[in-house]
Enzyme design. Sequence first.
Site, PDB file in Angstrom:
ATOM      1  N   TRP A  78       0.831  -1.214   0.000  1.00 27.72           N
ATOM      2  CA  TRP A  78       0.000   0.000   0.000  1.00 27.72           C
ATOM      3  C   TRP A  78       0.857   1.252   0.000  1.00 27.72           C
ATOM      4  O   TRP A  78       0.546   2.230  -0.674  1.00 27.72           O
ATOM      5  CB  TRP A  78      -0.969  -0.007   1.185  1.00 27.72           C
ATOM      6  CG  TRP A  78      -1.914  -1.167   1.129  1.00 27.72           C
ATOM      7  CD1 TRP A  78      -1.991  -2.207   2.020  1.00 27.72           C
ATOM      8  CD2 TRP A  78      -2.900  -1.450   0.112  1.00 27.72           C
ATOM      9  NE1 TRP A  78      -2.959  -3.095   1.625  1.00 27.72           N
ATOM     10  CE2 TRP A  78      -3.533  -2.658   0.476  1.00 27.72           C
ATOM     11  CE3 TRP A  78      -3.308  -0.793  -1.051  1.00 27.72           C
ATOM     12  CZ2 TRP A  78      -4.552  -3.239  -0.299  1.00 27.72           C
ATOM     13  CZ3 TRP A  78      -4.328  -1.364  -1.814  1.00 27.72           C
ATOM     14  CH2 TRP A  78      -4.928  -2.562  -1.438  1.00 27.72           C
TER      15      TRP A  78
ATOM     16  N   ASP B 126      -1.744   6.776   6.075  1.00 30.03           N
ATOM     17  CA  ASP B 126      -2.769   5.809   5.689  1.00 30.03           C
ATOM     18  C   ASP B 126      -3.017   4.944   6.921  1.00 30.03           C
ATOM     19  O   ASP B 126      -2.153   4.159   7.312  1.00 30.03           O
ATOM     20  CB  ASP B 126      -2.258   4.980   4.504  1.00 30.03           C
ATOM     21  CG  ASP B 126      -3.215   3.861   4.104  1.00 30.03           C
ATOM     22  OD1 ASP B 126      -4.250   3.678   4.764  1.00 30.03           O
ATOM     23  OD2 ASP B 126      -2.908   3.172   3.102  1.00 30.03           O
TER      24      ASP B 126
ATOM     25  N   LYS C  24     -12.093  -1.939   7.086  1.00 28.42           N
ATOM     26  CA  LYS C  24     -11.370  -2.821   7.993  1.00 28.42           C
ATOM     27  C   LYS C  24     -11.818  -2.643   9.443  1.00 28.42           C
ATOM     28  O   LYS C  24     -12.115  -3.613  10.104  1.00 28.42           O
ATOM     29  CB  LYS C  24      -9.861  -2.601   7.872  1.00 28.42           C
ATOM     30  CG  LYS C  24      -9.255  -3.377   6.717  1.00 28.42           C
ATOM     31  CD  LYS C  24      -8.721  -2.528   5.636  1.00 28.42           C
ATOM     32  CE  LYS C  24      -8.297  -3.341   4.423  1.00 28.42           C
ATOM     33  NZ  LYS C  24      -7.641  -2.496   3.435  1.00 28.42           N
TER      34      LYS C  24
HETATM   35  C1  LIG Z   1      -7.059  -2.072   2.281  1.00 28.98           C
HETATM   36  C2  LIG Z   1      -6.037  -1.026   2.302  1.00 28.98           C
HETATM   37  C3  LIG Z   1      -5.960  -0.032   1.302  1.00 28.98           C
HETATM   38  C4  LIG Z   1      -6.881  -0.021   0.104  1.00 28.98           C
HETATM   39  O1  LIG Z   1      -8.103   0.474   0.448  1.00 28.98           O
HETATM   40  P1  LIG Z   1      -9.236   0.699  -0.664  1.00 28.98           P
HETATM   41  O2  LIG Z   1     -10.305   1.354   0.160  1.00 28.98           O
HETATM   42  O3  LIG Z   1      -9.610  -0.643  -1.183  1.00 28.98           O
HETATM   43  O4  LIG Z   1      -8.695   1.575  -1.714  1.00 28.98           O
HETATM   44  C5  LIG Z   1      -4.996   0.941   1.428  1.00 28.98           C
HETATM   45  N1  LIG Z   1      -4.144   0.963   2.452  1.00 28.98           N
HETATM   46  C6  LIG Z   1      -4.178   0.021   3.427  1.00 28.98           C
HETATM   47  C7  LIG Z   1      -3.204   0.099   4.564  1.00 28.98           C
HETATM   48  C8  LIG Z   1      -5.119  -0.994   3.379  1.00 28.98           C
HETATM   49  O5  LIG Z   1      -5.164  -1.922   4.341  1.00 28.98           O
END
Ligand SMILES: *Cc1c(COP(=O)(O)O)cnc(C)c1O
Length: 355
Positions: free
Chosen positions: A99, A166, A190
């Site tokens: 990511w 993030d 999540k």
């Molecule tokens: C799942 C995830 C993403 C992607 O998220 P989307 O909403 O599917 O774009 C980005 N960063 C992390 C750390 C993730 O766990």
Amino acid sequence: MKKHNFNAGPSILPREVIEDTAKAILDFNGSGLSLMEISHRAKDFQPVVDEAVALFKELLHIPEGYSVLFLGGGASLQFCMVPYNFLEKKAAYLNTGTWAKKALKEAKGLGQTIEVATSADANFTYIPKDYTIPDDVDYFHITTNNTIFGTELKKDLDVHVPMVADMSSDILSRPVDVSKYICIYGGAQKNLAPAGVTFVIVKNDAVGKVSRYIPTMLNYQTHIDGGSMFNTPPVVPIYAALLTLRWIKAQGGVEAMERRAIERADMLYAEIDSNKLFQGTAVKEDRSRMNICFVMAPEYKELEADFLKFATDNGMVGIKGHRSVGGFRASCYNAMPKESVQALIDCMQAFEAMH
Ligand SMILES: *Cc1c(COP(=O)(O)O)cnc(C)c1O
């Protein structure tokens, strides 16, 4: 048989959040209408957004001068919105996995980017510690929890530049010093809500400083001004997010979430470390509390498929590891009960006894 949901995302939510969202889908606030068929500008939907924003601010102790937004596009759209809004000359990125790499890629076309460090050399099993961030960067981007590789920055870093994070997979699982960040974002699927909504915590006065033209929908200012209602927001996931935020508050807030996360992770890592069949993948000090990754010990490698079947037959769901790590990943987000972790441990012990 009871299912124990270790899915990595979309993932487990508190049962009452699912039930109460289902009720609102059938009849929202006794209106005789479904949550799915009301206007986002309806009088009784605005309080949903307002309360969700207020609870986010309360639970994370967000200081004055920040906005909380609920947008579409996922964390992946934030990979590009962040540099569009904040990258004027130079930005630094810490590359801790898939990511983080994707976030860096989106920034590349928009200014100078510096990868201050990467753990790619060891398949992202650790988080780099020794690196220098140039003084003159617009921001330093981190991924606090690496969902795929099972590493986590469990404390806010001390750096001399504003950070962007993030926090898709560890938001609301620990207290955060929001004042160190100009932006915190993540997909909600999540730790917070079903897929479809993205949370963004943004420092108001950090916005509007770049000289490029920013397309309307990519401009944080649009969504700050519109209170997340510039266009139609994802109404149902926002409602579910509100219920999760209420649930977190009722459980004792992010401090309680952190205590539980530590307890679950300690239990499961202790089993991984003591069970002869298994071993962890991430270095101990960087182990994630949210995504607990492990593989078969080398001498038991051939038992991998058997254990997956055994665990699945015993109600474990979603424990197959990501293809880039292999083995197993038990995702233990906020709503994960200790009993499910214990059930997985029981499986691991029963399987060990058979071999
Ligand atoms: C799942 C995830 C993403 C992607 O998220 P989307 O909403 O599917 O774009 C980005 N960063 C992390 C750390 C993730 O766990």
